[in-house]
Scaffold this active site. Sequence first.
Site, PDB file in Angstrom:
ATOM      1  N   PRO A  65       0.817  -1.210   0.000  1.00 46.26           N
ATOM      2  CA  PRO A  65       0.000   0.000   0.000  1.00 46.26           C
ATOM      3  C   PRO A  65       0.853   1.263   0.000  1.00 46.26           C
ATOM      4  O   PRO A  65       1.967   1.256   0.544  1.00 46.26           O
ATOM      5  CB  PRO A  65      -0.812  -0.100   1.291  1.00 46.26           C
ATOM      6  CG  PRO A  65      -0.123  -1.115   2.136  1.00 46.26           C
ATOM      7  CD  PRO A  65       0.695  -1.986   1.239  1.00 46.26           C
ATOM      8  N   ASP A  66       0.367   2.336  -0.614  1.00 43.12           N
ATOM      9  CA  ASP A  66       1.085   3.612  -0.533  1.00 43.12           C
ATOM     10  C   ASP A  66       0.686   4.288   0.785  1.00 43.12           C
ATOM     11  O   ASP A  66       0.035   3.681   1.630  1.00 43.12           O
ATOM     12  CB  ASP A  66       0.830   4.485  -1.769  1.00 43.12           C
ATOM     13  CG  ASP A  66      -0.630   4.875  -1.936  1.00 43.12           C
ATOM     14  OD1 ASP A  66      -1.420   4.642  -1.002  1.00 43.12           O
ATOM     15  OD2 ASP A  66      -0.982   5.408  -2.999  1.00 43.12           O
ATOM     16  N   ARG A  68      -0.876   7.557   1.045  1.00 40.33           N
ATOM     17  CA  ARG A  68      -1.993   8.494   1.102  1.00 40.33           C
ATOM     18  C   ARG A  68      -3.216   8.161   0.255  1.00 40.33           C
ATOM     19  O   ARG A  68      -4.192   8.901   0.303  1.00 40.33           O
ATOM     20  CB  ARG A  68      -1.494   9.904   0.733  1.00 40.33           C
ATOM     21  CG  ARG A  68      -0.562  10.455   1.781  1.00 40.33           C
ATOM     22  CD  ARG A  68       0.067  11.766   1.398  1.00 40.33           C
ATOM     23  NE  ARG A  68       1.061  12.162   2.378  1.00 40.33           N
ATOM     24  CZ  ARG A  68       2.311  11.697   2.414  1.00 40.33           C
ATOM     25  NH1 ARG A  68       2.721  10.838   1.496  1.00 40.33           N
ATOM     26  NH2 ARG A  68       3.139  12.090   3.348  1.00 40.33           N
TER      27      ARG A  68
HETATM   28  P1  CNA Z   1       2.010   8.778  -1.260  1.00 44.77           P
HETATM   29  O1  CNA Z   1       2.000  10.079  -0.590  1.00 44.77           O
HETATM   30  O2  CNA Z   1       1.226   7.668  -0.650  1.00 44.77           O
HETATM   31  O3  CNA Z   1       1.487   9.011  -2.750  1.00 44.77           O
HETATM   32  C1  CNA Z   1       1.321   7.963  -3.661  1.00 44.77           C
HETATM   33  C2  CNA Z   1       0.818   8.547  -4.974  1.00 44.77           C
HETATM   34  O4  CNA Z   1       0.806   7.502  -5.922  1.00 44.77           O
HETATM   35  C3  CNA Z   1      -0.581   9.123  -4.898  1.00 44.77           C
HETATM   36  O5  CNA Z   1      -0.596  10.406  -5.496  1.00 44.77           O
HETATM   37  C4  CNA Z   1      -1.427   8.123  -5.704  1.00 44.77           C
HETATM   38  O6  CNA Z   1      -2.451   8.756  -6.441  1.00 44.77           O
HETATM   39  C5  CNA Z   1      -0.404   7.540  -6.644  1.00 44.77           C
HETATM   40  N1  CNA Z   1      -0.685   6.172  -7.057  1.00 44.77           N
HETATM   41  C6  CNA Z   1      -1.149   5.134  -6.311  1.00 44.77           C
HETATM   42  N2  CNA Z   1      -1.222   4.022  -7.062  1.00 44.77           N
HETATM   43  C7  CNA Z   1      -0.820   4.364  -8.309  1.00 44.77           C
HETATM   44  C8  CNA Z   1      -0.670   3.663  -9.539  1.00 44.77           C
HETATM   45  N3  CNA Z   1      -0.967   2.356  -9.659  1.00 44.77           N
HETATM   46  N4  CNA Z   1      -0.212   4.348 -10.639  1.00 44.77           N
HETATM   47  C9  CNA Z   1       0.091   5.665 -10.558  1.00 44.77           C
HETATM   48  N5  CNA Z   1      -0.041   6.381  -9.416  1.00 44.77           N
HETATM   49  C10 CNA Z   1      -0.473   5.737  -8.309  1.00 44.77           C
HETATM   50  O7  CNA Z   1       3.502   8.243  -1.464  1.00 44.77           O
HETATM   51  P2  CNA Z   1       4.832   9.065  -1.754  1.00 44.77           P
HETATM   52  O8  CNA Z   1       5.808   8.076  -2.244  1.00 44.77           O
HETATM   53  O9  CNA Z   1       4.594  10.285  -2.537  1.00 44.77           O
HETATM   54  O10 CNA Z   1       5.224   9.519  -0.283  1.00 44.77           O
HETATM   55  C11 CNA Z   1       6.502   9.471   0.147  1.00 44.77           C
HETATM   56  C12 CNA Z   1       6.716   8.428   1.258  1.00 44.77           C
HETATM   57  C13 CNA Z   1       5.977   7.155   1.024  1.00 44.77           C
HETATM   58  C14 CNA Z   1       8.113   7.994   1.305  1.00 44.77           C
HETATM   59  O11 CNA Z   1       8.711   8.447   2.467  1.00 44.77           O
HETATM   60  C15 CNA Z   1       8.138   6.456   1.268  1.00 44.77           C
HETATM   61  O12 CNA Z   1       9.088   5.933   2.125  1.00 44.77           O
HETATM   62  C16 CNA Z   1       6.804   6.084   1.696  1.00 44.77           C
HETATM   63  N6  CNA Z   1       6.271   4.757   1.328  1.00 44.77           N
HETATM   64  C17 CNA Z   1       6.991   3.865   0.617  1.00 44.77           C
HETATM   65  C18 CNA Z   1       6.438   2.638   0.280  1.00 44.77           C
HETATM   66  C19 CNA Z   1       7.250   1.664  -0.505  1.00 44.77           C
HETATM   67  O13 CNA Z   1       8.452   1.575  -0.318  1.00 44.77           O
HETATM   68  N7  CNA Z   1       6.635   0.933  -1.424  1.00 44.77           N
HETATM   69  C20 CNA Z   1       5.127   2.328   0.678  1.00 44.77           C
HETATM   70  C21 CNA Z   1       4.418   3.278   1.423  1.00 44.77           C
HETATM   71  C22 CNA Z   1       4.981   4.491   1.745  1.00 44.77           C
END
Ligand code: CNA
Length: 354
Positions: A65-66, A68
């Site tokens: 999961p992301d 936000r």
């Molecule tokens: P965020 O703030 O959760 O934003 C994610 C963005 O991605 C949002 O704008 C969504 O609309 C968009 N999104 C979601 N799914 C898709 C998709 N399939 N295709 C295109 N766009 C999509 O996350 P950010 O990375 O901007 O925030 C920074 C944080 C998140 C960092 O400090 C990371 O360490 C942290 N994080 C990392 C992970 C990971 O390593 N996979 C997971 C969760 C959080």
Amino acid sequence: MHSLYDWWKRTSRRSMVKPDCTTDENPRILEGNDLKALAKYMKSDSCRNVFIMLGAGVSTSAGIPDFRSPGTGLYANLARLNLPFPEAVFEIGFFKRNPIPFYTLAKELYPGHFRPTPTHSFIKLLHSHSMLHTCFTQNIDTLERRAGVPANKIIEAHGSFATQRCIECRTPFDAEKIKKAVLSEKLEVPRCERKQCGGLVKPDIVFFGEALPAQFHASIPHLRDADLLIVMGTSLTVHPFASLVDFVPEDCPRVLINLDSVGHFNRKHDVVILRKCDEVVRELCTKLGWEEELDAAWEETKDSLEVGEQEPEETAEDEVDKIAKDLKQTLNVSEKGDEEASDKDKAGDSAEPR
Ligand code: CNA
């Protein structure tokens, strides 16, 4: 960070154009603000140094999961950890007092559980085509490495689970031991093994309030050589990472591929595509003639799951997609001559999972 940014602004020629490779046949300017124009530009000699910026959205289709995304994001699902506020799980002060919520989450996110996505494989292809300069990632899941992007091309701006150390004496901690502790049935919080220390051990991921790796700051000036910047799956809310988009030259095309509109992509050569990155990347690869390579590169990532690990279960996103597809199929059958069904179908289409 501010001083570096100020220095960069003072010393760089922000509207610099590369005179050596920009010609009429190889324009630096995109012919349009869409994938077709982007693919044409990428095939030209003008596009040599591609920079990538990644966020959690590129890994959601892997099952991580992301932060936000409403409903499915981590912040929406942290209530069970009894946190005073969601970000506390990544706050160093809170971690010192109570490391359990972080380690509970770490257990779910631990590398080895997840397979890279086609978007990660696309970045590997950019490298195979000698176009990738640097992949800046905020992600801590190490899926770029697992997709085969060389470590020296990746800047893990917020660190990763790849290494870990004691937060008191900074002594590195054994990777196998932390993995065993985190993944054990009854969660054990790993502690420093140095006599008279016993401090908490934490993976080298950057918590709020901690400095970003020196390598991140050192790489920023390279952005002035960018011929293309592709930003994918990030809300661009975490600084200083988010401000990297401003460091490329004014005439460098910048592409945002994200589910929702973020940042300020209002320069003349900006391209904004608000769809799932895996879909967009596939479409772009088709236009570049790289589709088979993409499939092959992604196929290889099957082996990146560790022995004994399962392919990730369906994500909530997949599930919603599947239900929407089933619904569509059902509606399509009765759609023939049934306008009401057709309206419902449209409503289903617009309910894009976030
Ligand atoms: P965020 O703030 O959760 O934003 C994610 C963005 O991605 C949002 O704008 C969504 O609309 C968009 N999104 C979601 N799914 C898709 C998709 N399939 N295709 C295109 N766009 C999509 O996350 P950010 O990375 O901007 O925030 C920074 C944080 C998140 C960092 O400090 C990371 O360490 C942290 N994080 C990392 C992970 C990971 O390593 N996979 C997971 C969760 C959080």
